[in-house]
Design an enzyme around this catalytic site. Structure first.
Site, PDB file in Angstrom:
ATOM      1  N   HIS A  68       0.856  -1.189   0.000  1.00 16.19           N
ATOM      2  CA  HIS A  68       0.000   0.000   0.000  1.00 16.19           C
ATOM      3  C   HIS A  68       0.888   1.234   0.000  1.00 16.19           C
ATOM      4  CE1 HIS A  68      -3.784  -2.045   1.905  1.00 16.19           C
ATOM      5  NE2 HIS A  68      -3.282  -2.755   0.910  1.00 16.19           N
ATOM      6  N   GLU A  70       1.069   3.783   1.900  1.00 17.09           N
ATOM      7  CA  GLU A  70       1.625   4.126   3.211  1.00 17.09           C
ATOM      8  C   GLU A  70       2.826   3.237   3.546  1.00 17.09           C
ATOM      9  OE1 GLU A  70      -2.959   4.297   3.867  1.00 17.09           O
ATOM     10  OE2 GLU A  70      -1.566   3.326   2.493  1.00 17.09           O
ATOM     11  N   CYS A  98      -5.929   1.724   6.146  1.00 14.84           N
ATOM     12  CA  CYS A  98      -6.531   0.463   6.570  1.00 14.84           C
ATOM     13  C   CYS A  98      -5.876   0.012   7.876  1.00 14.84           C
ATOM     14  CB  CYS A  98      -6.341  -0.600   5.485  1.00 14.84           C
ATOM     15  SG  CYS A  98      -4.623  -1.147   5.301  1.00 14.84           S
ATOM     16  N   CYS A 101      -2.025  -0.645   7.567  1.00 14.59           N
ATOM     17  CA  CYS A 101      -1.225   0.578   7.499  1.00 14.59           C
ATOM     18  C   CYS A 101      -1.249   1.333   8.826  1.00 14.59           C
ATOM     19  CB  CYS A 101      -1.713   1.453   6.354  1.00 14.59           C
ATOM     20  SG  CYS A 101      -1.435   0.685   4.738  1.00 14.59           S
TER      21      CYS A 101
END
Length: 164
Positions: A68, A70, A98, A101
């Site tokens: 992701h 992040e 999420c 993260c």
């Protein structure tokens, strides 16, 4: 204390203008991810008024469910700083993080997260869960939601509309 990045002068003191400026940088990362066929989510990590890492979603390109935006930015920052602890930093991301993260931000000891739009299907800041502010955890991350929310949301909506 002042820092110069590109041709902009950015105050060390955190203010709304800096949040907007850095979230625009995260939006640029999101657009690049979208152009590469990824879900257009972008992130930048800032320390002392300077961007130290950037990331866009790379889950498809890297065949990695953890890539992701992040996580990509946190990994780059840890390598750049030579430390897995990223204290004194702010993570700017276009979509509410999420749970994975959010957990990574806690482990890295990120101070703040500033994000664009909420994620009603998986957000772990306030939409589905409140991971970052859980008092049972050893670190909490200050969250600033809704910065450039309409622009961040529109980018995601147009991406998914084009795929339907």
């Amino acid at each position: 204390m002042w820092y110069i990045e590109s041709t902009r002068v950015i105050s060390f003191w955190i203010d709304m203008d800096a949040d907007v400026t850095f979230l625009k940088e995260a939006l640029a990362e999101a657009r690049a991810a979208g152009e590469a066929g990824e879900v257009p989510i972008g992130a930048v990590l800032v320390k002392e008024g300077r961007i130290i890492a950037r990331g866009g979603n790379r889950t498809i390109r890297d065949c990695d469910p953890t890539a992701h935006a992040e996580i990509v930015a946190l990994r780059e920052a840890a390598r750049a700083l030579g430390n897995h602890r990223l204290m004194g930093t702010t993570l700017y991301v276009t979509l509410e993080p999420c749970s994975m993260c959010a957990g990574a931000m806690i482990q890295a000891r990120v101070d703040r997260v500033v994000y664009g739009c909420d994620d009603p299907r998986g957000g772990a800041v306030r939409s589905c869960f409140a991971v970052l502010s859980n008092p049972l955890l050893n670190h909490q991350v200050e969250a600033v939601p809704g910065i450039l929310a309409e622009e961040c949301s529109a980018l995601l909506q147009s991406f998914f509309a084009a795929r339907r």
